[in-house]
Scaffold this active site. Structure first.
Site, PDB file in Angstrom:
ATOM      1  N   GLU A  46      58.534  17.915 -72.510  1.00 19.00           N
ATOM      2  CA  GLU A  46      58.297  16.832 -71.895  1.00 19.00           C
ATOM      3  C   GLU A  46      56.565  17.476 -71.750  1.00 19.00           C
ATOM      4  O   GLU A  46      55.632  17.203 -71.681  1.00 19.00           O
ATOM      5  CB  GLU A  46      58.580  16.309 -70.144  1.00 19.00           C
ATOM      6  CG  GLU A  46      57.997  15.127 -70.017  1.00 19.00           C
ATOM      7  CD  GLU A  46      58.170  14.404 -68.353  1.00 19.00           C
ATOM      8  OE1 GLU A  46      58.983  13.094 -68.679  1.00 19.00           O
ATOM      9  OE2 GLU A  46      58.519  15.212 -67.633  1.00 19.00           O
ATOM     10  N   HIS A 102      82.663  22.304 -83.686  1.00 16.30           N
ATOM     11  CA  HIS A 102      84.300  21.680 -84.573  1.00 16.30           C
ATOM     12  C   HIS A 102      83.580  20.491 -84.808  1.00 16.30           C
ATOM     13  O   HIS A 102      84.142  20.006 -85.467  1.00 16.30           O
ATOM     14  CB  HIS A 102      85.161  21.812 -83.303  1.00 16.30           C
ATOM     15  CG  HIS A 102      86.266  22.725 -83.490  1.00 16.30           C
ATOM     16  ND1 HIS A 102      87.119  23.213 -83.932  1.00 16.30           N
ATOM     17  CD2 HIS A 102      85.475  24.161 -82.459  1.00 16.30           C
ATOM     18  CE1 HIS A 102      87.670  24.339 -84.285  1.00 16.30           C
ATOM     19  NE2 HIS A 102      86.993  24.628 -82.842  1.00 16.30           N
ATOM     20  N   LYS A 129      56.037   2.391 -71.307  1.00 17.24           N
ATOM     21  CA  LYS A 129      56.157   1.861 -70.282  1.00 17.24           C
ATOM     22  C   LYS A 129      55.240   0.285 -70.077  1.00 17.24           C
ATOM     23  O   LYS A 129      55.685  -0.536 -69.656  1.00 17.24           O
ATOM     24  CB  LYS A 129      55.356   2.670 -68.653  1.00 17.24           C
ATOM     25  CG  LYS A 129      56.813   4.048 -68.870  1.00 17.24           C
ATOM     26  CD  LYS A 129      55.829   4.359 -67.377  1.00 17.24           C
ATOM     27  CE  LYS A 129      57.005   5.713 -67.099  1.00 17.24           C
ATOM     28  NZ  LYS A 129      56.718   6.529 -65.910  1.00 17.24           N
TER      29      LYS A 129
END
Length: 423
Positions: A264, A285, A399
């Protein structure tokens, strides 16, 4: 390093004189010595009250309003703590499954709420807070519920501050000059951490030590700045991603916090390293093959813990069917460190540079120091990239679209445009 020296000095002076972009969000810089001691004492006292009177604390927040606290609590208590107070996090998702399961779990629990939001209008957090209040009032009534809600919010303004004042919630201040991702060592993180039975005074002492040590413009002797410079060098030499690696599952959330902190702060103007994470040896793995022989686009920053308080040894087995008796009586901690050494060398041989950040042990002091180290390194890293490390303008895009599609007042025209696009 020599090429960076003058630039680092200039940025250092700009940070401390507070004349660079985002300087109004530098409250974290000297917070370890300028924090409100009365408020810290109040948090400690209220945390004792919660630990003595409740089974569960629900921390209601998203992003920086929960990641730092979760990371610190897991790091210091472990994933399966033998502690009388359960701490649950809500307000960080729109998942109906998760929200419903948490609410169901709380039906027969005596719980308190710590709601964290500067504005009090963050959608995920506000929806969950409504649901939690509804459940709590149903269980104990509105008057009692107000004594079981603790709000961390703006000192003077915002919807949550208004509600807290009206209803009589205990409040803690989310400093106006500290952004969410830099707020772990403020009441945002410190109150839930204290509720977990952790000594937050020691955390602040660790942060204070880091603050004093890294207030130093000389690159050669500043570990924090050297780390930031190496990151910038990697970025400018064809590395696209930094992978934060831990060898301890209880440190996994530290890497999640780091992903927000750096992602951010730096991801602007089409710049910045992609922060990723892995927990070894588990992820060796699954991701080991790609790291070793895939596109050489990443480097690793390995968090290593030198001392463990957990004593686990490999037992002797008379049958030795698995062929592991050569490890008998050796500690798992030692084996983990040797695995780390072998892995680091293999990855370096595979053209994946490794940085190592060594932590003497995991305790409150060193964790406070580590958190401040990364916050400070992130600030310098952003300025080296020539971006403002303390804003997040791109977050608003999703948003606006979400509000428009949900029919929020004032977004009607955008809603029409989006519905046409989505067809």
């Amino acid at each position: 390093f020599k090429k960076y020296e003058s630039q680092v000095k200039k940025i250092h002076m700009g940070i401390h004189k507070k004349n660079l972009p985002g300087n109004d969000y530098l409250g974290w810089l000297d917070y370890p010595i300028h924090y409100n001691q009365k408020e810290l004492s109040l948090m400690i006292n209220k945390a004792k009250y919660i630990r003595s009177n409740f089974e569960t604390l629900v921390v209601c927040g998203i992003g920086g309003s929960y990641l730092g606290a979760l990371a610190s609590i897991n790091a210091l208590r472990g994933i399966y703590p033998n502690d009388k107070l359960e701490i649950i996090f809500l307000g960080n998702t729109f998942s109906p499954t998760y929200i419903a399961q948490v609410l169901k779990h709380l039906e027969h629990k005596k719980f308190a709420i710590n709601v964290i939001s500067k504005s009090g209008t963050t959608t995920e957090t506000s929806i969950s807070f409504r649901l939690l209040k509804q459940l709590l009032i149903k269980k104990v009534g509105k008057k009692k519920a107000s004594k079981m809600i603790f709000a961390t919010t703006d000192k003077e303004k915002g919807a949550l501050k208004l509600e807290a004042t009206k209803e009589g919630y205990t409040t803690f201040t989310l400093p106006g000059d500290i952004g969410g991702r830099y707020s772990v060592l403020s009441p945002v993180g410190l109150f839930p951490i204290a509720c977990a039975g952790i000594d937050i005074k020691k955390m602040m002492l660790g942060a204070k030590k880091a603050m004093e040590e890294f207030n130093n413009p000389i690159l050669k002797s500043n570990k924090c700045y050297r780390y930031a410079v190496v990151r910038d060098y990697m970025y400018r030499h064809n590395k696209a991603s930094e992978m934060f690696v831990t060898y301890e599952p209880h440190l996994k959330e530290i890497a999640e916090w780091l992903k927000q902190l750096f992602g951010e702060s730096e991801g602007k103007d089409h710049k910045g390293l992609l922060p990723t994470s892995a927990t070894f040896s588990t992820d060796l793995h699954s991701l080991g093959q790609y790291i070793q022989e895939g596109t050489p686009q990443l480097f690793e920053t390995v968090l290593t813990v030198e001392k463990s308080h957990r004593k686990v040894q490999v037992p002797f087995d008379e049958q030795n069917t698995d062929g592991l008796n050569y490890l008998q009586h050796r500690s798992i901690h030692e084996i983990c460190h040797i695995a780390q050494q072998g892995t680091c060398q293999a990855h370096v041989d595979g053209r994946v540079p490794n940085l190592k950040i060594s932590i003497p042990e995991i305790n409150e002091f060193y964790l406070g120091e580590l958190i401040y180290f990364f916050e400070y390194a992130c600030g310098l890293s952003g300025y080296l990239l020539d971006v403002n490390p303390f804003d997040q303008p791109g977050v608003e895009a999703y948003k606006k679209n979400m509000f428009a599609l949900l029919g929020k007042p004032g977004y009607e025209e955008l809603g029409k445009e989006l519905r046409e696009k989505l067809k």
